[in-house]
Each structure stands twice: as structure tokens, then as C-alpha cells.
Design a protein around this motif. Structure first.
Motif, PDB file in Angstrom:
ATOM      1  N   TRP A  52       0.843  -1.198   0.000  1.00  9.78           N
ATOM      2  CA  TRP A  52       0.000   0.000   0.000  1.00  9.78           C
ATOM      3  C   TRP A  52       0.878   1.248   0.000  1.00  9.78           C
ATOM      4  CZ3 TRP A  52      -0.945   3.007   4.715  1.00  9.78           C
ATOM      5  CH2 TRP A  52      -1.959   3.954   4.592  1.00  9.78           C
ATOM      6  N   LEU A  53       1.897   1.273   0.856  1.00  6.58           N
ATOM      7  CA  LEU A  53       2.800   2.419   0.912  1.00  6.58           C
ATOM      8  C   LEU A  53       3.567   2.587  -0.396  1.00  6.58           C
ATOM      9  CD1 LEU A  53       4.099   1.932   4.557  1.00  6.58           C
ATOM     10  CD2 LEU A  53       2.784   3.901   3.732  1.00  6.58           C
ATOM     11  N   GLU A  54       3.965   1.486  -1.012  1.00  9.32           N
ATOM     12  CA  GLU A  54       4.661   1.560  -2.307  1.00  9.32           C
ATOM     13  C   GLU A  54       3.751   2.193  -3.363  1.00  9.32           C
ATOM     14  OE1 GLU A  54       7.773   0.973  -3.013  1.00  9.32           O
ATOM     15  OE2 GLU A  54       8.416  -0.061  -1.201  1.00  9.32           O
ATOM     16  N   THR A  55       2.473   1.818  -3.358  1.00 10.44           N
ATOM     17  CA  THR A  55       1.514   2.394  -4.300  1.00 10.44           C
ATOM     18  C   THR A  55       1.341   3.884  -4.043  1.00 10.44           C
ATOM     19  OG1 THR A  55       0.355   0.277  -4.500  1.00 10.44           O
ATOM     20  CG2 THR A  55      -0.872   2.246  -5.137  1.00 10.44           C
ATOM     21  N   GLY A  57       3.522   5.869  -2.635  1.00 16.22           N
ATOM     22  CA  GLY A  57       4.765   6.512  -3.044  1.00 16.22           C
ATOM     23  C   GLY A  57       4.813   6.732  -4.546  1.00 16.22           C
ATOM     24  N   ALA A  58       4.325   5.761  -5.309  1.00 12.80           N
ATOM     25  CA  ALA A  58       4.288   5.904  -6.769  1.00 12.80           C
ATOM     26  C   ALA A  58       3.342   7.031  -7.174  1.00 12.80           C
ATOM     27  CB  ALA A  58       3.877   4.580  -7.416  1.00 12.80           C
ATOM     28  N   TRP A  59       2.182   7.115  -6.513  1.00 14.77           N
ATOM     29  CA  TRP A  59       1.228   8.190  -6.821  1.00 14.77           C
ATOM     30  C   TRP A  59       1.855   9.554  -6.530  1.00 14.77           C
ATOM     31  CZ3 TRP A  59      -1.363  12.221  -4.479  1.00 14.77           C
ATOM     32  CH2 TRP A  59      -2.436  12.762  -5.192  1.00 14.77           C
ATOM     33  N   LEU A  60       2.515   9.664  -5.388  1.00 13.93           N
ATOM     34  CA  LEU A  60       3.172  10.928  -5.038  1.00 13.93           C
ATOM     35  C   LEU A  60       4.263  11.280  -6.051  1.00 13.93           C
ATOM     36  CD1 LEU A  60       3.432  10.480  -1.172  1.00 13.93           C
ATOM     37  CD2 LEU A  60       2.089  12.229  -2.375  1.00 13.93           C
ATOM     38  N   ALA A  61       5.050  10.289  -6.460  1.00 12.00           N
ATOM     39  CA  ALA A  61       6.114  10.539  -7.434  1.00 12.00           C
ATOM     40  C   ALA A  61       5.540  11.024  -8.759  1.00 12.00           C
ATOM     41  CB  ALA A  61       6.940   9.272  -7.637  1.00 12.00           C
ATOM     42  N   GLU A  62       4.389  10.474  -9.162  1.00 15.73           N
ATOM     43  CA  GLU A  62       3.740  10.911 -10.403  1.00 15.73           C
ATOM     44  C   GLU A  62       3.353  12.383 -10.354  1.00 15.73           C
ATOM     45  OE1 GLU A  62       0.266   8.598 -11.390  1.00 15.73           O
ATOM     46  OE2 GLU A  62       1.359   6.726 -11.078  1.00 15.73           O
ATOM     47  N   HIS A  63       3.082  12.885  -9.170  1.00 16.53           N
ATOM     48  CA  HIS A  63       2.597  14.254  -9.011  1.00 16.53           C
ATOM     49  C   HIS A  63       3.633  15.213  -8.416  1.00 16.53           C
ATOM     50  CE1 HIS A  63      -1.085  11.839  -9.291  1.00 16.53           C
ATOM     51  NE2 HIS A  63      -1.573  12.909  -9.897  1.00 16.53           N
ATOM     52  N   GLU A  64       4.851  14.743  -8.270  1.00 16.03           N
ATOM     53  CA  GLU A  64       5.851  15.552  -7.580  1.00 16.03           C
ATOM     54  C   GLU A  64       6.106  16.895  -8.266  1.00 16.03           C
ATOM     55  OE1 GLU A  64      10.097  15.056  -5.334  1.00 16.03           O
ATOM     56  OE2 GLU A  64       9.623  13.639  -6.925  1.00 16.03           O
ATOM     57  N   HIS A  65       6.108  16.935  -9.571  1.00 10.13           N
ATOM     58  CA  HIS A  65       6.439  18.188 -10.268  1.00 10.13           C
ATOM     59  C   HIS A  65       5.250  19.137 -10.390  1.00 10.13           C
ATOM     60  CE1 HIS A  65      10.463  16.851 -11.004  1.00 10.13           C
ATOM     61  NE2 HIS A  65      10.008  15.718 -11.481  1.00 10.13           N
ATOM     62  N   THR A  66       4.048  18.614 -10.312  1.00  6.53           N
ATOM     63  CA  THR A  66       2.866  19.471 -10.430  1.00  6.53           C
ATOM     64  C   THR A  66       2.244  19.781  -9.081  1.00  6.53           C
ATOM     65  OG1 THR A  66       1.437  17.544 -10.748  1.00  6.53           O
ATOM     66  CG2 THR A  66       2.320  18.618 -12.726  1.00  6.53           C
ATOM     67  N   GLY A  67       2.557  18.964  -8.077  1.00 10.93           N
ATOM     68  CA  GLY A  67       1.989  19.123  -6.754  1.00 10.93           C
ATOM     69  C   GLY A  67       0.719  18.316  -6.588  1.00 10.93           C
TER      70      GLY A  67
END
Length: 166
Positions: A52-55, A57-67
Motif C-alpha cells: 500500500w505504501l509503495e503504491t 509513493g508511486a502516486w506521489l512521485a507521479e505528481h511531484e512536479h505538479t503538486g
């Protein structure tokens, strides 16, 4: 971040709206097995939480540049470190309240898979933000707009958040 019933989803959605960025609730990412386990009154363990945490983390990484804003319990430092490792600009807002206040909120909430009986295990697991973590702690004994205002006052694109006492 915070225990169930601390207002993570409500405050997170309000912050996302103000910042005009996507919002997600970590509860929506739980696999059916985790939801069934919690609904039956059994707390999740680290093994349950890892995928769950890995998922997340992936979602956050996808949005890191846009917030983006993600409401997530992130109760342990190790969980926050994993998430921060996936999204380096991540900042935490710990919504802090007493067990009595949160318990009353949970009792008034309907339709959630997390039973109030698991609240004690969440408080036992909770590791508050450490001074070296990027985040702030704000008490839940105020209205949502006040919490959002207080948090956003600490955020700028180039700043690190400082830990505040609630």
C-alpha cells in the motif's frame, strides 16, 4: 497524516482545493484484504502496509512536479521515510488530537471501514514528526479553514516546513 478520525481527508481536500492540485485519500488505495482485515477489527501490520505504501509513493512521485495532496495515516517514521524517498519535496501535516476528541469524531462517523476499536492501536503506533522531518503539527481543536490557513502559511516553494506545537 494522523490517526483515523483526525480530519486528514477533510483538511487534505481543503488544502488541495486552495492550491488547485489533485487530492487523493490513501484509504482508496488499500487492497480489499486490508479493508477486510480492518473492518473485522484487526489492525494492519507492516507487512500489510508495505505494498500500500509503495503504491502511495508511486502516486506521489507521479505528481511531484505538479503538486498534489494525499491524506494518509503515515503513523510511523519508516512509512514517512518511504514516502519521502519517492517524492523528495514531500511535506507532512500531522493533525494531532487527544484520544478522547478523536474517539468522539469516530463515533459520529458512519460508513467507514475503520472501526473505533482500532483507534488505540493507531495511537500506540503513532510516531509524531521528528524535528528533522519536513512537516508541521497542528492541533485539530480548530476549524478546517484555520488549520488550512495555518499550514499554508508555513509553505512556500523553497521553504522547509518547521515543526509547530499544536
Amino acid at each position: 497524516m494522523g490517526v483515523s478520525g483526525s480530519g486528514k481527508s477533510t483538511v487534505g481536500a481543503a488544502i488541495a482545493q486552495r492550491l488547485q492540485v489533485p487530492f487523493a485519500d490513501a484509504d482508496d488505495f488499500h487492497p480489499p484484504e486490508n479493508i477486510a482485515k480492518m473492518a473485522s477489527g484487526r489492525p494492519l501490520d507492516d507487512h500489510d502496509r508495505q505494498p500500500w505504501l509503495e503504491t502511495l509513493g508511486a502516486w506521489l512521485a507521479e505528481h511531484e512536479h505538479t503538486g498534489a495532496v494525499l491524506s494518509c495515516s503515515a503513523l510511523k517514521r519508516s512509512y514517512r521515510d518511504l514516502l519521502h524517498g519517492r517524492a523528495r519535496g514531500l511535506r507532512f501535516l500531522h493533525l494531532s488530537g487527544t484520544p478522547e476528541v478523536v474517539e468522539a469524531r469516530l463515533a459520529a462517523r458512519a460508513g467507514h471501514f475503520m472501526p473505533p476499536s482500532l483507534l488505540r492501536s493507531q495511537f500506540a503506533t503513532l510516531e509524531p514528526l521528528a524535528p528533522d522531518e519536513q512537516g508541521t503539527t497542528i492541533g485539530i481543536d480548530q476549524d478546517v479553514d484555520a488549520i488550512v490557513d495555518r499550514f499554508l502559511a508555513t509553505v512556500s516553494p523553497t521553504s522547509n516546513l518547521t515543526k509547530e506545537s499544536a
